[in-house]
Write a protein that holds these residues in place. Sequence first.
Motif, PDB file in Angstrom:
ATOM      1  N   LYS A 134     153.370  64.296  84.923  1.00 34.92           N
ATOM      2  CA  LYS A 134     153.984  65.607  85.432  1.00 34.92           C
ATOM      3  C   LYS A 134     154.145  65.639  86.938  1.00 34.92           C
ATOM      4  O   LYS A 134     155.109  66.120  87.427  1.00 34.92           O
ATOM      5  N   SER A 135     152.991  65.237  87.487  1.00 41.71           N
ATOM      6  CA  SER A 135     152.900  65.356  88.941  1.00 41.71           C
ATOM      7  C   SER A 135     153.834  64.498  89.682  1.00 41.71           C
ATOM      8  O   SER A 135     154.191  64.648  90.993  1.00 41.71           O
ATOM      9  N   ASN A 136     153.858  63.121  89.048  1.00 38.07           N
ATOM     10  CA  ASN A 136     154.351  62.095  89.934  1.00 38.07           C
ATOM     11  C   ASN A 136     155.870  61.480  89.349  1.00 38.07           C
ATOM     12  O   ASN A 136     156.276  60.743  90.184  1.00 38.07           O
ATOM     13  N   MET A 137     156.240  61.955  88.347  1.00 35.67           N
ATOM     14  CA  MET A 137     157.604  61.593  87.731  1.00 35.67           C
ATOM     15  C   MET A 137     158.557  62.901  87.827  1.00 35.67           C
ATOM     16  O   MET A 137     158.426  64.118  87.613  1.00 35.67           O
ATOM     17  N   LYS A 138     159.812  62.596  88.019  1.00 35.83           N
ATOM     18  CA  LYS A 138     160.897  63.794  88.070  1.00 35.83           C
ATOM     19  C   LYS A 138     161.183  64.246  86.740  1.00 35.83           C
ATOM     20  O   LYS A 138     161.091  63.262  85.576  1.00 35.83           O
TER      21      LYS A 138
END
Length: 304
Positions: free
Chosen positions: A300-304
């Motif tokens: 959730k934090s690192n992928m669009k």
Amino acid sequence: MKKFLFTIIVFLAVGLIAGEIIARIFVLTTEVPNRKIDEYGIQRYIPNQDGYYKGGEHTWQVNKNGWVGPLPKSEDNLITIIGDSFIENFMNPDECHQMSYLKEKVPSYNFTEAARSGVTLIEAFEISKQFYVKKPELQIIYLDESDLKQSLTDIGRVGDVTQLNLKENKIVYGVMRSPGLKKIIYNLKFPFYLYRRFSGSLAKKTPINTNEEEKLKEDRYIDEYKALLEYIKSNYDTTNTLLVLKPHTERSVVDLLKSLDFNILLLNDEGDKNWSFEYDHHWTCYGHERAASQVASYIKSNMK
């Protein structure tokens, strides 16, 4: 004498038959799927098998691709999950696998698993190559320090796993040990139960000083690990790969991976209750859920 031998043979035969019946009724041992070596030199399971885990409380399934667990309904927005027996996860039902928890926590992606007991880090990357054609959004490899050590013939050749020979700069693929004999043993439940029950207790264990053991873990193979990881950086797509490190992975390994710019996530179980079974180091459903929660947060934090 002949009568005595005949009596012994009859007694053994009756004992084996009775033991086989009891082993099957009470599912005293896990049913093990048969393997094959695919066209890429990787050991995977023969497709479309199923069976019971020890105790018979749940079943496992091998999908049409030769890996344990169900396939996703769609391969759009695909994320692959690659690993060893922790991810293969015979000891838990399908709903307690990483792909199930991750799909629940990050429903916009689809997940598929490719895992087998004994998979080394280099083999995990060999497996990841088979997914390049599907263009996954992310490839996740679960590992700990032992997966690096077992990847190298220079540290010790293990005949049935895939390794890297640093001196010759080439992959050495694993071979199946006595596949015909294993097939017979796996299908005879009582002899297999006896083998699993007593083989571990017969193994000799050499005690080692705790401080010395910790030092060996920390420092002994760090140069070989660096060479292994440099080979991986040069021969595989690491920009699209996340290495998920099991809790308590050696600090030197974590620092080495960071220094070589691998994408890593070190799982944290500090202050939490035990993730593993009391009788086994593999994760329970609770452990898998806790691990998946941290991986989901990374996604959730690192992928669009």
